[in-house]
Scaffold this motif. Sequence first.
Motif, PDB file in Angstrom:
ATOM      1  N   ASP A 392       0.831  -1.213   0.000  1.00  0.00           N
ATOM      2  CA  ASP A 392       0.000   0.000   0.000  1.00  0.00           C
ATOM      3  C   ASP A 392       0.860   1.256   0.000  1.00  0.00           C
ATOM      4  O   ASP A 392       0.477   2.281  -0.583  1.00  0.00           O
ATOM      5  N   TYR A 393       2.027   1.188   0.660  1.00  0.00           N
ATOM      6  CA  TYR A 393       2.897   2.365   0.687  1.00  0.00           C
ATOM      7  C   TYR A 393       3.364   2.712  -0.722  1.00  0.00           C
ATOM      8  O   TYR A 393       3.355   3.878  -1.122  1.00  0.00           O
ATOM      9  N   PHE A 394       3.779   1.726  -1.471  1.00  0.00           N
ATOM     10  CA  PHE A 394       4.185   1.972  -2.852  1.00  0.00           C
ATOM     11  C   PHE A 394       3.017   2.494  -3.678  1.00  0.00           C
ATOM     12  O   PHE A 394       3.183   3.375  -4.529  1.00  0.00           O
ATOM     13  N   SER A 395       1.827   1.960  -3.446  1.00  0.00           N
ATOM     14  CA  SER A 395       0.648   2.394  -4.183  1.00  0.00           C
ATOM     15  C   SER A 395       0.330   3.853  -3.905  1.00  0.00           C
ATOM     16  O   SER A 395      -0.067   4.598  -4.804  1.00  0.00           O
ATOM     17  N   ASN A 396       0.524   4.285  -2.676  1.00  0.00           N
ATOM     18  CA  ASN A 396       0.199   5.653  -2.274  1.00  0.00           C
ATOM     19  C   ASN A 396       1.355   6.632  -2.474  1.00  0.00           C
ATOM     20  O   ASN A 396       1.166   7.845  -2.341  1.00  0.00           O
ATOM     21  N   HIS A 397       2.552   6.111  -2.753  1.00  0.00           N
ATOM     22  CA  HIS A 397       3.728   6.965  -2.954  1.00  0.00           C
ATOM     23  C   HIS A 397       4.413   6.566  -4.260  1.00  0.00           C
ATOM     24  O   HIS A 397       5.426   5.840  -4.247  1.00  0.00           O
ATOM     25  N   PRO A 398       3.892   7.014  -5.373  1.00  0.00           N
ATOM     26  CA  PRO A 398       4.424   6.591  -6.679  1.00  0.00           C
ATOM     27  C   PRO A 398       5.859   7.018  -6.939  1.00  0.00           C
ATOM     28  O   PRO A 398       6.509   6.470  -7.826  1.00  0.00           O
ATOM     29  N   SER A 399       6.386   7.972  -6.189  1.00  0.00           N
ATOM     30  CA  SER A 399       7.772   8.409  -6.399  1.00  0.00           C
ATOM     31  C   SER A 399       8.770   7.567  -5.610  1.00  0.00           C
ATOM     32  O   SER A 399       9.978   7.758  -5.724  1.00  0.00           O
ATOM     33  N   THR A 400       8.282   6.628  -4.784  1.00  0.00           N
ATOM     34  CA  THR A 400       9.155   5.793  -3.963  1.00  0.00           C
ATOM     35  C   THR A 400       9.591   4.557  -4.737  1.00  0.00           C
ATOM     36  O   THR A 400       8.764   3.840  -5.307  1.00  0.00           O
ATOM     37  N   ALA A 455      12.222   0.982 -10.799  1.00  0.00           N
ATOM     38  CA  ALA A 455      13.361   1.756 -10.300  1.00  0.00           C
ATOM     39  C   ALA A 455      14.674   1.037 -10.546  1.00  0.00           C
ATOM     40  O   ALA A 455      15.747   1.643 -10.456  1.00  0.00           O
ATOM     41  N   LEU A 456      14.616  -0.261 -10.858  1.00  0.00           N
ATOM     42  CA  LEU A 456      15.830  -1.052 -11.064  1.00  0.00           C
ATOM     43  C   LEU A 456      16.076  -1.397 -12.526  1.00  0.00           C
ATOM     44  O   LEU A 456      17.123  -1.970 -12.857  1.00  0.00           O
ATOM     45  N   VAL A 457      15.132  -1.056 -13.395  1.00  0.00           N
ATOM     46  CA  VAL A 457      15.256  -1.440 -14.800  1.00  0.00           C
ATOM     47  C   VAL A 457      16.524  -0.888 -15.424  1.00  0.00           C
ATOM     48  O   VAL A 457      17.229  -1.577 -16.186  1.00  0.00           O
ATOM     49  N   VAL A 491      21.181   3.937  -6.922  1.00  0.00           N
ATOM     50  CA  VAL A 491      20.637   3.303  -8.128  1.00  0.00           C
ATOM     51  C   VAL A 491      19.168   3.678  -8.286  1.00  0.00           C
ATOM     52  O   VAL A 491      18.695   4.023  -9.379  1.00  0.00           O
ATOM     53  N   VAL A 492      18.435   3.629  -7.190  1.00  0.00           N
ATOM     54  CA  VAL A 492      17.005   3.958  -7.215  1.00  0.00           C
ATOM     55  C   VAL A 492      16.793   5.435  -7.533  1.00  0.00           C
ATOM     56  O   VAL A 492      15.933   5.791  -8.350  1.00  0.00           O
ATOM     57  N   ARG A 493      17.603   6.287  -6.921  1.00  0.00           N
ATOM     58  CA  ARG A 493      17.437   7.731  -7.158  1.00  0.00           C
ATOM     59  C   ARG A 493      17.739   8.088  -8.607  1.00  0.00           C
ATOM     60  O   ARG A 493      17.049   8.914  -9.217  1.00  0.00           O
ATOM     61  N   GLN A 494      18.773   7.507  -9.165  1.00  0.00           N
ATOM     62  CA  GLN A 494      19.118   7.835 -10.550  1.00  0.00           C
ATOM     63  C   GLN A 494      18.168   7.172 -11.542  1.00  0.00           C
ATOM     64  O   GLN A 494      18.195   7.460 -12.738  1.00  0.00           O
ATOM     65  N   GLY A 495      17.294   6.315 -11.016  1.00  0.00           N
ATOM     66  CA  GLY A 495      16.215   5.786 -11.830  1.00  0.00           C
ATOM     67  C   GLY A 495      14.976   6.643 -11.755  1.00  0.00           C
ATOM     68  O   GLY A 495      13.946   6.306 -12.347  1.00  0.00           O
ATOM     69  N   GLY A 496      15.083   7.757 -11.012  1.00  0.00           N
ATOM     70  CA  GLY A 496      13.974   8.696 -10.926  1.00  0.00           C
ATOM     71  C   GLY A 496      13.079   8.494  -9.716  1.00  0.00           C
ATOM     72  O   GLY A 496      11.974   9.062  -9.664  1.00  0.00           O
ATOM     73  N   TYR A 497      13.530   7.743  -8.735  1.00  0.00           N
ATOM     74  CA  TYR A 497      12.702   7.438  -7.560  1.00  0.00           C
ATOM     75  C   TYR A 497      13.442   7.803  -6.279  1.00  0.00           C
ATOM     76  O   TYR A 497      14.624   8.162  -6.289  1.00  0.00           O
ATOM     77  N   GLU A 498      12.737   7.662  -5.164  1.00  0.00           N
ATOM     78  CA  GLU A 498      13.297   7.965  -3.850  1.00  0.00           C
ATOM     79  C   GLU A 498      13.482   6.672  -3.056  1.00  0.00           C
ATOM     80  O   GLU A 498      12.758   5.699  -3.260  1.00  0.00           O
TER      81      GLU A 498
END
Length: 506
Positions: A392-400, A455-457, A491-498
Amino acid sequence: MLILRCFRYLRNVLRLSGAIYFSGGRSNKRARYLEVLNVALYLRNRSEWANYHSPFFDCRNYYQANPDVRDAGLEPISHYLEHGWRELRSPSQYFDAAGFSAAHPHINGQRHDLAEVCLRLYGSYAWKVDGEIVPVRNAQMSRKGFSLRERTRLFNVWQKYRHFFDANFYLLEYPDAAITTDEAFVHYMHRGFSEDRNPRRDFDGHRYRKRHGLSRGENPFRHCVDSLRDATAFPANSHDWLALRVDSVEDRNVTTDTLGSYLEENRERPSLCVHLHCFYVDLLHEVIDRIRLITIPFPLVVTVCSEVDAAAAQYLLADIMLHRELHIIVVKNRGRDIAPFLIDASAIWRKSDLVLHLHTKKSPHISWGDSWRRYLFDRTIGGEEILGWAIDYFSNHPSTGLIYPENYCMIRYFTEKEQNHCAIRSVAEKLGLEYDLLSPRAYPAGSMGFYRVSALVGILDSEGLEDLFEQEMGQLDGTAAHAFERLLPEVVRQGGYEATLYAAGP
């Protein structure tokens, strides 16, 4: 002759009853008389000599460290008070008399009991932490012995610490530290606090120490208790994540009907895949016990390093994965758990929205490795509520793109003292990652956590990933896998996520 023996006996009674090594608070005359009576009874009961211990003296350890005293049939505390301290013998396994003497040459060990000096200077036997001497706040009092009033105050305040200390939690969380509840308390007060172990489930010593600017040689629990105005209430600074777990270990009878019902009711929820690198198959039962409590459907990808381990894993997982998708892959023993996760298993888990990465972490080079692993398992796959919350956290926080448990209490200090700069720089350069070695960021020590697949692609498609990792040869640090672990949030941040950690408290 009889008179001489009586005189020596009475002298020993008075000596022990006035020493800090025989436990008891002497707040009034009546208590003082009872203390003398207890000492007299103790001295007459030779069978109890080897079993007696107080916060500052351990008779069993004294006998083990000094077989000459044991073989001569001498009472340990009396021997220490008359001879032992001058001979630099130690009253406790937590006090190194010879080391203390060498580090404090200005204190004459022939004139002063060094253990008593240490307690006055440092408040416990923890005078040296991480190889460095703890700063002293009141050096002028070092050579002064404890007065009767000071001894009473010392025992009373340690009884207060004991009152707020949760020995049963400590024994459960740190089975390497002690066996009995009394030993657990003594271990924490003299050593455990300096290792960032926690004295209770609802108190995070590392967090408290950071918040109040305490050094690693200062006891955060003691500081907290000393500041209490209300002696009956303890100010917890950490919630119990284990409360999310279901206490029962019975199988929830997962069937195709229950899984189908879940899928129908949670059609919009992100899909989850679980990856487990199972290098130590003997630890697989710990994951199985937790999966039994979960009805949320997920495919499980297990990577192992031999066909024998694959067969064992297949056998052990057959029942609980009967109605779930199971993949078992034999991989090369390289890159610890990171290479199997990113290279060997990714073709399966990248079909999902989220992936939970786990591994059977043993860390045999440290005594608290098992506690560290169980902590991570409990806070990732420890119950249906945790998995549901993470989804649910991922669902509610799309930038994570990554959420992981706050690092285990005893590893946090070491994550702040990075020793892998060269390996990190090399891996970052090969993969085209930006990383500031002067301002390192928090990372999931142990690499376990929930990842958003998108985020890992970018890193999965990197050309340098396949040839990055070395063969496993028992390395404890400095490998590409260790470096990549530090780089996971980047790695996650440079994929555009937090990247976000979730704590066990506010």
